[in-house]
Design an enzyme around this catalytic site. Structure first.
Site, PDB file in Angstrom:
ATOM      1  CB  ILE A  48      -0.909  -0.010   1.260  1.00  0.00           C
ATOM      2  CG1 ILE A  48      -1.667  -1.354   1.366  1.00  0.00           C
ATOM      3  CG2 ILE A  48      -1.881   1.171   1.231  1.00  0.00           C
ATOM      4  CD1 ILE A  48      -2.358  -1.574   2.710  1.00  0.00           C
ATOM      5  CD  GLU A  49       3.816   1.850  -4.451  1.00  0.00           C
ATOM      6  OE1 GLU A  49       3.455   2.694  -5.300  1.00  0.00           O
ATOM      7  OE2 GLU A  49       4.732   1.022  -4.651  1.00  0.00           O
ATOM      8  CD  GLU A  93       7.074  -8.743   1.940  1.00  0.00           C
ATOM      9  OE1 GLU A  93       6.354  -7.754   1.695  1.00  0.00           O
ATOM     10  OE2 GLU A  93       8.164  -8.956   1.391  1.00  0.00           O
ATOM     11  CB  CYS A 142      12.403  -4.661   1.959  1.00  0.00           C
ATOM     12  SG  CYS A 142      11.294  -4.207   3.312  1.00  0.00           S
TER      13      CYS A 142
HETATM   14  N1  THU Z   1       7.574  -4.124  -1.629  1.00  0.00           N
HETATM   15  C1  THU Z   1       6.878  -5.068  -0.929  1.00  0.00           C
HETATM   16  O1  THU Z   1       5.644  -5.013  -0.830  1.00  0.00           O
HETATM   17  N2  THU Z   1       7.578  -6.069  -0.323  1.00  0.00           N
HETATM   18  C2  THU Z   1       8.939  -6.178  -0.331  1.00  0.00           C
HETATM   19  O2  THU Z   1       9.518  -6.931   0.432  1.00  0.00           O
HETATM   20  C3  THU Z   1       9.704  -5.338  -1.270  1.00  0.00           C
HETATM   21  C4  THU Z   1       9.012  -4.089  -1.712  1.00  0.00           C
HETATM   22  C5  THU Z   1       6.812  -3.041  -2.274  1.00  0.00           C
HETATM   23  C6  THU Z   1       6.997  -1.704  -1.656  1.00  0.00           C
HETATM   24  C7  THU Z   1       6.671  -0.786  -2.812  1.00  0.00           C
HETATM   25  O3  THU Z   1       5.283  -0.588  -2.832  1.00  0.00           O
HETATM   26  C8  THU Z   1       7.039  -1.583  -4.041  1.00  0.00           C
HETATM   27  O4  THU Z   1       7.215  -2.911  -3.604  1.00  0.00           O
HETATM   28  C9  THU Z   1       8.286  -1.089  -4.732  1.00  0.00           C
HETATM   29  O5  THU Z   1       9.329  -0.909  -3.859  1.00  0.00           O
END
Ligand code: THU
Length: 299
Positions: A207-208, A219, A249
């Site tokens: 969710i950005e 996650e 990440c």
């Molecule tokens: N993102 C994730 O949802 N999980 C991760 O472990 C890596 C990154 C998402 C965050 C962001 O919305 C998009 O991927 C690009 O970075």
């Protein structure tokens, strides 16, 4: 149908057991279509005690996970559901029919739960369901009897929402969750499905946010949904993305480490599946114990 399972503990009780096993009892009665009021007795005890009972009543000189002593004459091919006249004869002054006694070793339940990677509560539930079907006349000596007993057990466990989940099923849940990703900035959709040790699955998507740093990864969405509903023990997480393998990440590795330092991490992208475990993804991780005075005192 009315009735219940009367639980006696000779060891410290496991939280949530009473509610779950009453539900399991009702589900077994329903699956076997028993309409008369009935009850069973369950004692949850030590290895030593179950060993003693096994020796005394079955002349088997070893501990076991579960024992059942039916009080009716039900047997394979003559199970209680279809022969409720057997039950009517067993009705006692409580106004209900006594199905029999069950003994479970909590030590064994703990060890088996560990071995299968699920919760002690799930193991206690399965052992109770298994024993209840024994009381109802089911057995697993002959292959065909075994098949019908297993089918009944599976039906009940599914009804209780405590099935075994395959990695493929978990990945599918992650893919479904990925469709909800809110990604107007990166256009990189991620979905996650977190498997709790009690069998529940919590899903999440990324969710950005216009203030980029406020973005939440898939996650952590799944993890926070679970923890906020009282769930803190997990065995696996499936993470999926469309564009590349979404290894979690650093922040997500740290967040998972707090609750599930040994969790299996399954990553999939366009049908390609890879797996690792958190200790490999976060070596020398800083865990919940590290900052406490207790831990520091030991250094
Ligand atoms: N993102 C994730 O949802 N999980 C991760 O472990 C890596 C990154 C998402 C965050 C962001 O919305 C998009 O991927 C690009 O970075």
């Amino acid at each position: 149908m009315t009735g219940n399972i009367v639980i006696e503990w000779t060891v410290p009780p496991v939280q949530g057991t009473e509610e779950m096993l009453q539900k399991a009892f009702r589900a077994c009665m329903e699956a076997e279509k028993i309409t008369l009021p009935a009850y069973a007795q369950l004692m949850i005890t030590t290895d030593e005690e179950i060993h003693r009972l096994n020796r005394e009543y079955r002349h088997v000189d070893r501990a076991t996970d579960v024992l059942s002593f039916p009080s009716t004459a039900a047997h394979p091919g003559y199970t209680l559901g279809e022969h409720q006249n057997l039950l009517r004869r067993e009705m006692d002054d409580t106004g209900a029919c006594f199905l029999g006694d069950i003994i479970i070793s909590l030590e064994r339940a703990y060890a088996q739960a560990e071995e299968y990677g699920h919760s002690p509560l799930r193991e206690l539930t399965y052992l109770t369901v298994h024993a209840l079907f024994h009381l109802m006349g089911y057995d697993h000596m002959e292959e065909c009897d075994k098949r019908s007993m297993r089918a009944m057990e599976e039906k009940v466990m599914e009804n209780l929402g405590v099935t075994r989940v395959t990695d493929q099923e978990l990945i599918k849940k992650a893919e479904e969750a990925m469709q909800f990703a809110y990604v107007p900035y990166s256009h990189y959709k991620v979905g996650a499905a977190l498997l709790a040790k009690d069998g529940r699955i919590f899903t999440g998507c990324n969710i950005e946010n216009g203030s980029y740093g406020a973005t939440n990864c898939a996650e952590r969405t799944a993890l926070f949904k679970a923890v906020s509903e009282g769930c803190r023990e997990f065995s696996a997480i499936a993470i999926t993305a469309e564009k590349s393998a979404p290894w979690p990440c650093g922040i997500c590795r740290q967040a998972l480490n707090e609750f599930a330092p040994d969790i299996r991490v399954i990553v999939s992208c366009q049908g390609n599946v890879e797996e690792s475990a958190l200790p490999q993804l976060l070596p020398h991780g800083f865990g919940p114990g590290n900052g406490t005075l207790d831990y520091l005192g030991k250094e």
